[in-house]
Design an enzyme around this catalytic site. Structure first.
Site, PDB file in Angstrom:
ATOM      1  N   HIS A  31      25.404  47.764  -3.479  1.00 54.42           N
ATOM      2  CA  HIS A  31      26.519  47.360  -2.619  1.00 54.42           C
ATOM      3  C   HIS A  31      27.848  47.723  -3.278  1.00 54.42           C
ATOM      4  O   HIS A  31      28.225  47.141  -4.290  1.00 54.42           O
ATOM      5  CB  HIS A  31      26.414  45.846  -2.409  1.00 54.42           C
ATOM      6  CG  HIS A  31      27.464  45.243  -1.545  1.00 54.42           C
ATOM      7  ND1 HIS A  31      28.409  44.377  -2.033  1.00 54.42           N
ATOM      8  CD2 HIS A  31      27.715  45.378  -0.224  1.00 54.42           C
ATOM      9  CE1 HIS A  31      29.189  43.983  -1.041  1.00 54.42           C
ATOM     10  NE2 HIS A  31      28.794  44.576   0.056  1.00 54.42           N
ATOM     11  N   ASP A  60      31.622  52.709   1.587  1.00 55.84           N
ATOM     12  CA  ASP A  60      32.487  52.283   2.686  1.00 55.84           C
ATOM     13  C   ASP A  60      33.516  53.385   2.871  1.00 55.84           C
ATOM     14  O   ASP A  60      34.097  53.864   1.893  1.00 55.84           O
ATOM     15  CB  ASP A  60      33.191  50.971   2.342  1.00 55.84           C
ATOM     16  CG  ASP A  60      32.227  49.797   2.362  1.00 55.84           C
ATOM     17  OD1 ASP A  60      31.478  49.660   3.338  1.00 55.84           O
ATOM     18  OD2 ASP A  60      32.229  49.012   1.390  1.00 55.84           O
ATOM     19  N   HIS A  73      36.632  49.798   0.319  1.00 52.14           N
ATOM     20  CA  HIS A  73      36.072  48.729   1.153  1.00 52.14           C
ATOM     21  C   HIS A  73      37.061  48.166   2.160  1.00 52.14           C
ATOM     22  O   HIS A  73      36.778  48.075   3.349  1.00 52.14           O
ATOM     23  CB  HIS A  73      35.507  47.587   0.316  1.00 52.14           C
ATOM     24  CG  HIS A  73      35.005  46.475   1.186  1.00 52.14           C
ATOM     25  ND1 HIS A  73      35.784  45.402   1.559  1.00 52.14           N
ATOM     26  CD2 HIS A  73      33.822  46.310   1.821  1.00 52.14           C
ATOM     27  CE1 HIS A  73      35.088  44.614   2.373  1.00 52.14           C
ATOM     28  NE2 HIS A  73      33.900  45.134   2.547  1.00 52.14           N
ATOM     29  N   GLU A 166      29.161  53.455   5.402  1.00 52.93           N
ATOM     30  CA  GLU A 166      29.582  52.547   6.477  1.00 52.93           C
ATOM     31  C   GLU A 166      30.862  53.064   7.112  1.00 52.93           C
ATOM     32  O   GLU A 166      31.851  53.320   6.413  1.00 52.93           O
ATOM     33  CB  GLU A 166      29.816  51.126   5.937  1.00 52.93           C
ATOM     34  CG  GLU A 166      30.331  50.193   7.048  1.00 52.93           C
ATOM     35  CD  GLU A 166      30.643  48.764   6.592  1.00 52.93           C
ATOM     36  OE1 GLU A 166      30.237  48.378   5.478  1.00 52.93           O
ATOM     37  OE2 GLU A 166      31.297  48.054   7.378  1.00 52.93           O
TER      38      GLU A 166
HETATM   39 CA    CA Z   1      29.991  47.849   3.379  1.00 52.96          CA
END
Ligand code: CA
Length: 356
Positions: A31, A60, A73, A166
Site C-alpha cells: 500500500h 496512486d 496519494h 489507482e
Molecule cells: Ca490508493
C-alpha cells in the site's frame, strides 16, 4: 483392495494439499509501497516493497497542471511535502496546495516526507514510529518512472511483481477538464499492460469512471485490464458524482453492500476493495467476531476481495485483535479475503509463510 484404499488416501492427501495451498494464496499488495518504513509513494518505498516480497505494488495517480501523471496519494501536497515553505502563496482559499495547480517541474523541486501535521508551526509525525519527518532526500516521480523501476527490477531479478494503479478522484480531474483515466490507460498500454493476463489490477473509488473505462476507454484502446471497485464509507466524502440536475453530489456507496449491487459490479470489475470495518464489525469482541455479509456476498457473486489497510503501528489494531498476526489470521482465514493492502509487506509475507 488395499492398493485402492492407499490410492484413495493418496488422492485425498493431494487434494487436501491443493485446497490448502489455494487457501493461503493471498495477494500481498504494498500500500503506497513499503510505506510503514519509508515515505509513501517514493521510489525508495517501492524498491523496499519489491525486496520484501510483495506480489503487487500500488500506485496512486494524480494529474499535474501540465497534464503529467505523478504518483501521489492526496490531491493536495501539504501532508507529505515542504510545499508550504517552498511555494508560499500558492494555496487555494481553503488553505490547501493542490497537485493539479503545479507543473511537474515545480513538483520535482519539493522535498517529500513521511506524513505530518503542523502543531504550533512545528511538523509532527502522524505515525511516530515511522521514518523521521523531513529527513534525508525524497522526491515526486511520474507513473512512467515507477513502471520502469518495477519492470526493471522484474528484469534484473527474474520476478514478476505486479502493479496496482489507482485513478485518484477522476471526478475531481473532470471538474478541472482533465481526463486522467484516458491518460493512465495510454501509459499502461505503452508499457505492455493491456490484457487480463498482465500483472495489473486497475482500481478506483469512482464507479461511474470505472464503467467508462470498461465500456468506452478500454475497448477504444484494445485493452481489457482487470478492474477493482474500491468502496468508501459515505462519511468520508471520497467521491462526488453528477446528479440528474447536473450538480455534483456526494456519492452513495450503500448499493455495493447488497447481493444485487455486487452482481451489478461483476459486469465491470473482477474484485472489490473494502475497508476492514466493512467486513468485520469494528466493535466486535475478541473471540466473538461479528462478520458482515459483504465478503460472503462478494464471493458468491464471483468477486475477489482485497481489503485495506493492514497497519502494525502502535494503536492501529482493532480491539478484537491482540496482535498484527492475529488480525491477519482473522481476515485471511476467518473472513477469507483474497488480497491484503498493507503498509508492512514484509510482515504479511512472513505471516503467510508461517501458515504455509
Ligand atoms: Ca490508493
Amino acid at each position: 483392495m488395499h492398493k485402492l484404499i492407499y490410492l484413495a488416501l493418496l488422492l485425498l492427501q493431494c487434494w487436501t494439499h491443493i485446497v490448502m495451498a489455494q487457501n493461503i494464496d493471498k495477494l500481498v499488495i504494498a500500500h503506497r509501497g513499503a510505506s510503514g518504513y519509508l515515505p509513501e509513494h517514493t521510489l525508495e518505498a517501492k524498491v523496499l516493497a519489491f525486496a520484501q516480497g510483495a506480489d503487487f505494488i500500488e500506485q496512486d495517480v494524480v494529474m499535474t497542471q501540465d497534464d503529467q501523471l505523478v504518483i501521489f496519494h492526496d490531491l493536495t501536497l501539504q501532508r507529505t511535502t515542504d510545499v508550504a515553505t517552498r511555494f508560499p502563496g500558492r494555496a487555494r482559499e481553503d488553505g490547501s496546495y493542490y497537485v493539479i495547480d503545479f507543473a511537474l517541474a515545480e513538483l520535482r523541486l519539493l522535498q517529500v516526507s513521511e506524513g505530518f501535521r503542523l502543531v504550533n508551526g512545528v511538523p509532527v509525525a502522524n505515525y511516530y514510529g515511522r521514518f523521521p519527518v523531513m529527513t534525508s532526500s525524497f522526491g515526486i516521480h511520474t507513473l512512467q518512472q515507477e513502471l520502469e523501476l518495477i519492470q526493471g527490477m522484474n528484469h534484473s531479478t527474474g520476478k514478476n511483481v505486479g502493479i496496482y494503479p489507482e485513478l485518484k478522484s477522476p471526478w475531481f480531474h473532470h471538474q478541472h477538464n482533465k481526463d486522467i483515466a484516458s491518460a493512465v490507460l495510454q501509459v499502461l498500454k505503452s508499457y505492455g499492460y493491456s490484457n487480463r493476463e498482465a500483472p495489473i489490477f486497475l482500481q478506483s473509488f469512482d464507479y461511474a469512471e470505472l464503467v467508462r473505462v470498461h465500456d468506452e476507454l478500454m475497448p477504444a484502446l484494445g485493452m481489457d485490464l482487470r478492474l477493482v471497485q474500491l468502496i468508501a464509507d459515505n462519511s468520508w466524502l471520497e467521491t462526488y458524482a453528477l446528479n440528474q440536475d447536473g450538480n455534483w453530489q456526494p456519492y452513495d456507496y450503500s448499493w455495493m453492500h447488497t447481493p444485487e449491487g455486487l452482481q451489478t459490479l461483476t459486469r465491470i470489475v473482477d474484485g472489490i476493495g473494502p475497508g476492514l470495518d466493512m467486513l468485520v464489525e469494528p466493535a466486535s469482541q475478541a473471540g466473538a467476531l461479528e462478520l458482515k455479509p459483504l465478503l460472503r456476498d462478494a464471493h458468491a457473486a464471483g468477486l475477489q476481495v482485497h481489503a485495506y489497510t493492514f497497519r502494525s503501528d502502535p494503536g492501529q489494531l482493532p480491539a478484537y485483535a491482540a496482535s498484527f498476526a492475529q488480525l491477519l489470521d482473522i481476515f485471511c482465514f476467518t473472513v477469507g479475503i483474497d488480497g491484503v493492502f498493507t503498509d508492512f509487506p514484509d510482515q504479511v509475507v512472513e505471516f503467510l509463510e508461517s501458515r504455509n
